[in-house]
Design a protein around this motif. Structure first.
Motif, PDB file in Angstrom:
ATOM      1  N   HIS A 166      19.355  -3.523 -27.828  1.00 11.60           N
ATOM      2  CA  HIS A 166      20.071  -4.148 -28.953  1.00 11.60           C
ATOM      3  C   HIS A 166      21.448  -3.533 -29.138  1.00 11.60           C
ATOM      4  N   GLN A 167      22.383  -4.392 -29.427  1.00 11.97           N
ATOM      5  CA  GLN A 167      23.737  -3.918 -29.709  1.00 11.97           C
ATOM      6  C   GLN A 167      24.237  -4.525 -31.010  1.00 11.97           C
ATOM      7  N   VAL A 168      25.232  -3.850 -31.591  1.00  5.95           N
ATOM      8  CA  VAL A 168      26.024  -4.482 -32.643  1.00  5.95           C
ATOM      9  C   VAL A 168      27.461  -4.479 -32.154  1.00  5.95           C
ATOM     10  N   THR A 208      24.607  -9.668 -21.251  1.00  4.05           N
ATOM     11  CA  THR A 208      24.479  -8.252 -20.901  1.00  4.05           C
ATOM     12  C   THR A 208      25.060  -7.364 -21.991  1.00  4.05           C
ATOM     13  N   HIS A 209      25.709  -7.980 -22.962  1.00  5.29           N
ATOM     14  CA  HIS A 209      26.269  -7.268 -24.113  1.00  5.29           C
ATOM     15  C   HIS A 209      26.537  -8.286 -25.214  1.00  5.29           C
ATOM     16  N   THR A 210      26.903  -7.796 -26.406  1.00  3.35           N
ATOM     17  CA  THR A 210      27.183  -8.733 -27.504  1.00  3.35           C
ATOM     18  C   THR A 210      28.654  -9.159 -27.508  1.00  3.35           C
ATOM     19  N   SER A 211      29.436  -8.655 -26.540  1.00  6.89           N
ATOM     20  CA  SER A 211      30.871  -8.979 -26.531  1.00  6.89           C
ATOM     21  C   SER A 211      31.193 -10.485 -26.454  1.00  6.89           C
ATOM     22  N   PRO A 212      30.352 -11.323 -25.781  1.00  4.74           N
ATOM     23  CA  PRO A 212      30.699 -12.762 -25.791  1.00  4.74           C
ATOM     24  C   PRO A 212      30.833 -13.335 -27.203  1.00  4.74           C
TER      25      PRO A 212
END
Ligand code: PHE
Length: 359
Positions: free
Chosen positions: A213-215, A174-178
């Motif tokens: 998309h996230q960074v 759900t986000h790139t945090s992992p």
């Protein structure tokens, strides 16, 4: 003698006129003027004639030879021209056809924005890290300080996959945090990484799509503080938009994996079908950020007594909307060629800080 010559000449002229190809013509030449050809043999026989007859027959044979040779040459010319004409006809090119159209492909605004974001952050010393789109519950939530019963999990509108036998349900991240956790587990601090990639939430409107998309950014060192975070984000935003007065709003916020946390909005206006950056009353949220929670450091195998750091998550699609003035996010993923031609970038315009980002 004269009669025989005349017969040979007439027959041969007919044969020459009727020769269908060069090989056939050559056969006639050999049969008449070749070493054992009919005319050649008659010439060889001249020696047996008396001088008077020899002169006469000699002249007649020479004339016959000349006639045949020139008839053969003429026919050869005709046959060669015919062959060339046939070739030209077969290999005909219609020069009035329109030219081949130039390649129509363009670089998608998300790819372009991603390249620009990476170029800017790489120049600030970040290296690129990656993680999988299909994540374990632990990396996407648990390790980020969101245990099973944590209310923030509901807000993520998560897409779950079928569980492996007896196991937990995998999730589309759900986000790139992992990637923060995965990277910390594999790399000792200090850390300075960005992790661009696809993310997924069950959501769809003007500024949300189910895939986006996230960074992710993660900086870990001994004495990193909020000032570094704010400075990094401001420098990034100014480089990305190419101006140093982009209206930015830092809002106190909450994320389970950072403390304190803040969200950053960029000033913009939506009016009718126009999106303008830096004017009007509107704000668009483009990133979440904060100081990495000690429990998250510990879950990544980093000692929170010795290290601290900041993290941020940028929404690439929204930054692209703002920079390139694209009013509706949903068009990004419609695969509509007219949209792609209009908003796409030329393939060789690779953005770099030295060569230039998109103006
Ligand atoms: N993962 C958060 C989100 O997707 C953004 C974020 C990243 C916030 C890192 C703080 C730190 O909304």
């Amino acid at each position: 003698m004269d009669d025989r010559i005349t017969t040979i000449v007439n027959d041969s002229l007919d044969a020459i006129a009727g020769a269908g190809d060069i090989a056939g013509l050559d056969a006639i030449r050999v049969a008449t003027l070749g070493r054992k050809g009919s005319i050649t043999l008659l010439m060889k026989g001249l020696g047996t004639l008396d001088p008077q007859a020899r002169r006469q027959a000699g002249q007649a044979l020479n004339a016959a030879k000349d006639d045949l040779q020139s008839a053969i040459d003429r026919r050869r010319g005709e046959l060669e021209r015919q062959r060339l004409d046939a070739l030209l006809e077969a290999e005909r090119i219609d020069v009035t056809l329109p030219e081949r159209p130039a390649p129509g492909g363009t670089v998608h605004p998300v790819s372009q924005a991603t390249d620009e974001i990476i170029a800017i952050l790489a120049d600030m010393g970040f290296t690129v890290a990656e993680g999988p789109d299909i994540e374990d519950d632990w990396f996407n939530f648990g390790a980020l300080n969101m245990p099973e019963e944590h209310p923030a999990r509901q807000e993520h509108d998560t897409f779950y996959l079928l569980p492996a036998a007896g196991g937990a349900r995998p999730v589309l991240r759900t986000h790139t945090s992992p990637v923060q956790i995965r990277h910390m587990l594999d790399n000792p601090p200090p850390i300075r990484i960005i992790a661009p990639g696809r993310t997924y939430r069950s959501d769809s409107d003007l500024t949300h799509t189910p895939m986006f998309h996230q960074v992710e950014g993660l900086v870990i060192d001994r004495d990193i503080h909020m000032g570094h975070l704010k400075g990094c984000l401001r420098q990034f935003v100014e480089a990305f938009f190419g101006v140093d007065d982009v209206p930015m709003r830092f809002r106190p916020s909450y994320f389970p994996f950072t403390s304190p946390s803040m969200e950053v909005d960029i000033g913009c206006s939506f009016s009718g079908n126009r999106l303008t950056i830096g004017e009007g009353e509107g704000w668009m949220e483009v990133l979440g950020s904060g100081m990495v929670h000690p429990r998250v450091l510990a879950n990544g195998g980093v000692d929170p007594e010795a290290w601290q750091g900041f993290a941020f998550g940028l929404g690439i699609d929204r930054l692209a909307m703002l920079k390139y003035a694209i009013p509706d996010l949903r068009g990004f993923f419609d695969a509509d060629l007219r949209w792609l031609r209009h908003y796409g970038f030329r393939p060789l315009d690779v953005p770099t800080l030295y060569g230039g980002l998109t103006p």
